[in-house]
Design an enzyme around this catalytic site. Structure first.
Site, PDB file in Angstrom:
ATOM      1  N   ASP A  73      -6.406  56.700  27.203  1.00 30.30           N
ATOM      2  CA  ASP A  73      -6.065  57.613  28.295  1.00 30.30           C
ATOM      3  C   ASP A  73      -7.108  57.596  29.409  1.00 30.30           C
ATOM      4  O   ASP A  73      -6.778  57.737  30.586  1.00 30.30           O
ATOM      5  CB  ASP A  73      -5.894  59.031  27.752  1.00 30.30           C
ATOM      6  N   THR A 185      -1.538  68.470  28.288  1.00 27.60           N
ATOM      7  CA  THR A 185      -1.891  68.059  26.928  1.00 27.60           C
ATOM      8  C   THR A 185      -3.328  67.561  26.852  1.00 27.60           C
ATOM      9  O   THR A 185      -3.726  66.972  25.842  1.00 27.60           O
ATOM     10  CB  THR A 185      -0.944  66.946  26.441  1.00 27.60           C
TER      11      THR A 185
END
Length: 288
Positions: A73, A185
């Site tokens: 990520d 998230t």
């Protein structure tokens, strides 16, 4: 022939075969490849792999058709920053741990990449934050979040928040996160913020370690203009955009709103956010 730029980071040695297989598949198809300098150095030095490329890049050229991001990520966020306002579609290939933003796992990427070359994919758009300082600087953009954090560890800061020029509250806390649905998230979630579906048009304001127990996360429409002003014993505070940190004086206020452009994510197969929650976050799993 579509031109592809590849960005990435160093990976574990066991992923080397999958990385090489993906790039070789692109080479065999005659795809013009442009590879990030640091990632190319990793391929040559760590994997002893010397791909045939059209160019070495440090930033994203304008003539690129697709971007492939190989990493986790963090690498994806860095690549999104490179894409900027160009809206060039990006495919995330997960070679990290969680890989919440990436579409395919490294070991299956070479099998699925033909779909990209054939144009057999869909585009999912993600909203971005536009962040402007009142000192006249150019806007910056964030896919996940903008966080205002204290610089000194021993004291709190006060973040005064206004929504469309309507005063909201003073957050006495370690900081305040303003997150997009994509960022719900991430850092916001660690502050007990809600998970927001990517298609929702909202932002969430999540205080970090607030001094008052009644300061809870707040979801607002993403057409809201958010103004933040900081009061601190320190002369400075930290502004963090998707992990990119800079120090600002306390007399600098921040304006946040939805960016006029989006990030376009390539999906090579049907994508379910519910499945991602179950698989990546163990959503609803009975973990003992």
């Amino acid at each position: 022939m579509k031109k592809i730029a590849i960005f990435g980071s160093r990976h574990k040695s066991e992923q080397g075969a999958s990385i090489k297989a993906l790039i070789l598949k692109l080479e065999e198809a005659g795809t013009p490849l442009y590879i990030e300098r640091k990632f190319l150095s990793f391929l040559k030095q760590d994997l002893d792999f010397h791909p045939a490329i059209c160019g070495v890049i440090d930033t994203l050229p304008e003539h690129i058709d697709y971007v492939i991001c190989m990493g986790g990520d963090g690498t994806f966020l860095r690549t999104a920053h490179q894409i900027g306002v160009s809206q060039i579609p990006v495919l995330g290939v997960n070679t990290g741990r969680l890989g919440f933003l990436t579409d395919v796992d490294c070991h299956e990427a070479s099998e699925l990449i033909t779909r990209l070359l054939d144009g057999d994919f869909t585009i999912e758009t993600r909203s971005l934050l536009e962040v402007t300082e009142d000192n006249g600087s150019s806007p910056s953009y964030a896919l996940n979040e903008a966080a205002i954090l204290k610089r000194e560890t021993g004291s709190m800061i006060r973040v005064n928040a206004c929504l469309n020029d309507d005063y909201l509250a003073a957050y006495d806390a370690d900081g305040l996160v303003v997150a997009t649905p994509s960022g719900s998230t991430a850092y916001s979630l660690s502050g007990n913020g809600p998970i927001i579906m990517p298609a929702c048009r909202n932002f969430v304001l999540t205080p970090i370690a607030p001094h008052s127990l009644n300061m809870r996360p707040l979801v607002v429409p993403d057409d809201t203009v958010i103004r933040l002003e900081v009061d601190s014993r320190s002369r400075n505070y930290l502004l963090v955009l998707d992990g990119r940190t800079r120090t600002l004086p306390c007399d600098t206020s921040i304006l946040l709103k939805r960016a006029p452009h989006t990030l376009r994510m390539i999906r090579l197969r049907p994508h379910s956010f519910a499945e991602t929650l179950r698989r990546k976050l163990m959503w609803g799993a009975a973990v003992r």
